[in-house]
Structures are given as C-alpha cells and as structure tokens.
Enzyme design. Structure first.
Site, PDB file in Angstrom:
ATOM      1  N   ASP A   1      -2.114   6.601   1.834  1.00  0.00           N
ATOM      2  CA  ASP A   1      -0.872   6.046   2.610  1.00  0.00           C
ATOM      3  C   ASP A   1      -0.539   7.311   3.553  1.00  0.00           C
ATOM      4  O   ASP A   1      -1.040   8.243   3.457  1.00  0.00           O
ATOM      5  CB  ASP A   1       0.303   5.946   1.628  1.00  0.00           C
ATOM      6  CG  ASP A   1       0.314   6.716   0.306  1.00  0.00           C
ATOM      7  OD1 ASP A   1       0.000   7.893   0.539  1.00  0.00           O
ATOM      8  OD2 ASP A   1       1.047   6.381  -0.797  1.00  0.00           O
TER       9      ASP A   1
ATOM     10  N   ASN B   1       9.459   4.710 -10.291  1.00  0.00           N
ATOM     11  CA  ASN B   1       9.559   3.371 -10.358  1.00  0.00           C
ATOM     12  C   ASN B   1       8.248   2.643 -10.791  1.00  0.00           C
ATOM     13  O   ASN B   1       7.940   1.214 -10.714  1.00  0.00           O
ATOM     14  CB  ASN B   1      10.080   2.740  -9.240  1.00  0.00           C
ATOM     15  CG  ASN B   1       9.370   2.981  -7.856  1.00  0.00           C
ATOM     16  OD1 ASN B   1       8.345   3.641  -8.024  1.00  0.00           O
ATOM     17  ND2 ASN B   1       9.976   2.507  -6.752  1.00  0.00           N
TER      18      ASN B   1
ATOM     19  N   HIS C   1       5.286   2.760  -8.934  1.00  0.00           N
ATOM     20  CA  HIS C   1       4.502   2.667  -7.762  1.00  0.00           C
ATOM     21  C   HIS C   1       3.294   3.349  -7.865  1.00  0.00           C
ATOM     22  O   HIS C   1       3.101   4.599  -8.511  1.00  0.00           O
ATOM     23  CB  HIS C   1       5.091   2.907  -6.542  1.00  0.00           C
ATOM     24  CG  HIS C   1       5.430   4.070  -5.850  1.00  0.00           C
ATOM     25  ND1 HIS C   1       6.659   4.565  -5.184  1.00  0.00           N
ATOM     26  CD2 HIS C   1       4.725   5.324  -6.110  1.00  0.00           C
ATOM     27  CE1 HIS C   1       6.585   5.723  -4.937  1.00  0.00           C
ATOM     28  NE2 HIS C   1       5.589   6.317  -5.511  1.00  0.00           N
TER      29      HIS C   1
ATOM     30  N   GLU D   1       5.373  -0.701  -4.128  1.00  0.00           N
ATOM     31  CA  GLU D   1       6.585  -0.594  -4.824  1.00  0.00           C
ATOM     32  C   GLU D   1       6.805  -1.870  -5.464  1.00  0.00           C
ATOM     33  O   GLU D   1       6.393  -3.095  -5.078  1.00  0.00           O
ATOM     34  CB  GLU D   1       7.608  -0.427  -3.579  1.00  0.00           C
ATOM     35  CG  GLU D   1       7.694   0.676  -2.931  1.00  0.00           C
ATOM     36  CD  GLU D   1       8.225   1.740  -3.309  1.00  0.00           C
ATOM     37  OE1 GLU D   1       7.952   2.012  -4.458  1.00  0.00           O
ATOM     38  OE2 GLU D   1       8.684   2.839  -2.651  1.00  0.00           O
TER      39      GLU D   1
HETATM   40  C1  F6R Z   1       1.124   9.765  -2.464  1.00  0.00           C
HETATM   41  C2  F6R Z   1       1.138   8.437  -3.249  1.00  0.00           C
HETATM   42  C3  F6R Z   1       2.322   8.249  -3.965  1.00  0.00           C
HETATM   43  C4  F6R Z   1       2.602   9.576  -4.923  1.00  0.00           C
HETATM   44  C5  F6R Z   1       3.840   9.303  -6.063  1.00  0.00           C
HETATM   45  C6  F6R Z   1       3.980  10.564  -6.653  1.00  0.00           C
HETATM   46  O1  F6R Z   1      -0.142   9.676  -1.705  1.00  0.00           O
HETATM   47  O2  F6R Z   1       0.377   7.634  -2.950  1.00  0.00           O
HETATM   48  O3  F6R Z   1       2.287   7.179  -4.831  1.00  0.00           O
HETATM   49  O4  F6R Z   1       1.349   9.705  -5.827  1.00  0.00           O
HETATM   50  O5  F6R Z   1       5.254   8.917  -5.154  1.00  0.00           O
HETATM   51  O6  F6R Z   1       4.514  11.570  -6.040  1.00  0.00           O
HETATM   52  P1  F6R Z   1       4.683  12.737  -6.716  1.00  0.00           P
HETATM   53  O7  F6R Z   1       3.247  13.296  -7.170  1.00  0.00           O
HETATM   54  O8  F6R Z   1       5.266  13.915  -5.628  1.00  0.00           O
HETATM   55  O9  F6R Z   1       5.500  12.910  -7.833  1.00  0.00           O
END
Ligand code: F6R
Length: 239
Positions: free
Chosen positions: A70, A134, A136, A141
């Site tokens: 992403d 959440n 994701h 989301e």
């Molecule tokens: C990032 C991504 C997100 C993160 C998720 C957890 O490329 O795809 O899904 O993996 O938001 O973020 P952290 O690792 O910062 O807790």
C-alpha cells in the site's frame, strides 16, 4: 489455515528472525523470487535481520522483485518522508543490493494494473503482513470485500488515529491510500502475518476464534487459505 498455524514465538526478536530466515532461504533457493512487503512498525525488525544477514553473508537480492501492499494518496509534500516508498528505501532497499527498478508500489495511476503486473512477474511467492488494531490487512478496512483488487481506499478513523503517531497532527494523516485488495493478497503462495504488542491481542483473538470470513475482521479472509502462518509475540497472544 488451522489453529496450528498460529505460532507464539514470544518475542519480536525471535519472531522477526524466524520470518527473516524464511525470506533468506527463499532468496537463496529462488534468486528471482517475488516478495510482498509491508511497512509500519511490525516488519521493521525483519528488515533489520535481512540487512544484518546481507552484510554478513552477502545474500543476493539483485534479481528479487518486490511489491508493496500500500501507499498513501495525497500526502502533503512536507511529509514526503512518511511515504511508504521512503520507508522502504530507508529501512531496507538502500541497505541491500536490490535493483530499485524491481521494486513496485501501488499508486493512483497504476492501481488498476497492479494485480496484472504482479501476475506478469509470476505472482507473490512470500507475502509479509502486519495487522491493524481493527483487523485490517494492507489498508483493507472493515467492512472488507473478499473480492477486492488493488484500488483507492478511504482510511477509517481508527487507522488515521493509529498512524497519527508519525505526523504532527492527526489532521495531517492522509485519509486515502492505494491498497492491494483482499483478493490480491490471497493470490500469494505463502503468507506470514505478524502481530506484536498488546494492541493487537484483540484482533488476533477474534481471528483465532473465527472459522469463516467475517467482513468486520479483514484478516479473517486468510482463514480459508492454506499456507498462512500467524506469528504472535507474548503480548499479542491470548492463549
Ligand atoms: C502497512 C500495512 C498495514 C500495517 C498495519 C499495522 O503496509 O499494510 O496493514 O501492517 O496497519 O501497522 P503497524 O505494524 O505499524 O502496527
């Protein structure tokens, strides 16, 4: 995936070393492998281990291809260093011998072609995922669509809040991103989802207890797929 696919490796260090070793063996056995990469706090130590190994053992990334999950859309110029491009260059690409022409990110312009591009390179061999509080994965989301492809998405308030730690103000966090979809992620041949820290415990507990896809927990899209390993540390583990 079944319940045995949940591994509690106790510490972020042990868990990250485990995942890094899987990647290193793959790169050694298939020098032109395709890696699916994530940003955020979770994979940081994995990338550190890959760099350490590169310095010691000269693992060769010359022909490795990467696709990131992403990227933000509409990031203010003053926050250029918060882009996921920047993150990957700083935390991995600039420290190994990867060819930057082989590193791909979704963006507003290529989003519709991203899945075809992945396929044209042979598909993702090894996908790293973090998980949002959440539930994701990527920026898919809740409520999430099992058939979603790479596209522009709106970020939820909870994700904007979680990511505001990297910005001066919560209002500076972009509210849109481009993300690989659940369908896109599920095409990967092997998936490692990592969850560290107590903020992830709730999502992991829900994932463990579900037996089927629940759109309110996007990570549950992985349940019906083989070759998924969920790696937790002591703090995110509830069992
Ligand atoms: C990032 C991504 C997100 C993160 C998720 C957890 O490329 O795809 O899904 O993996 O938001 O973020 P952290 O690792 O910062 O807790």
């Amino acid at each position: 995936m079944n319940k045995n696919n949940f591994l509690n490796l106790e510490t972020i260090e042990k868990a990250s070393e485990f995942v890094a070793n899987q990647i290193i063996s793959l790169v050694n056995s298939k020098p032109n492998c395709v890696l699916g990469l994530a940003t955020g706090s979770t994979p940081l130590k994995v990338y550190e281990y890959l760099i350490e190994d590169y310095q010691k053992n000269k693992t060769n990334y010359e022909n490795v291809i990467t696709f990131n999950l992403d990227e933000y859309v509409g990031l203010d110029k003053k926050y250029a260093d918060k882009s996921y491009h920047y993150f990957m260059n700083k935390n991995l690409f600039s420290k190994i011998n990867i060819n930057l022409n082989n590193t791909y990110f979704p963006d507003e312009k290529n989003s519709e072609k991203y899945d075809t591009l992945i396929k044209s390179k042979g598909g993702i061999d090894f996908q790293i995922l973090g998980i949002g509080i959440n539930g994701h994965i990527g920026f898919n989301e809740p409520p999430a669509d099992l058939n979603s492809k790479t596209r522009i998405v709106e970020l939820t308030d909870s994700t904007i809040k979680a990511n505001s730690r990297f910005f001066n103000e919560e209002s500076d966090v972009p509210n849109r991103a481009v993300s690989m979809g659940l369908w896109s992620i599920l095409q990967a041949k092997q998936i490692f989802l990592m969850a560290f820290g107590k903020s992830k415990k709730n999502a992991i507990e829900k994932l463990y207890k579900l037996n089927d896809f629940d759109p309110n927990l996007p990570a549950s899209s992985l349940i019906k797929k083989d070759n998924v390993i969920v790696i937790v540390d002591q703090e995110s583990s509830f069992y």
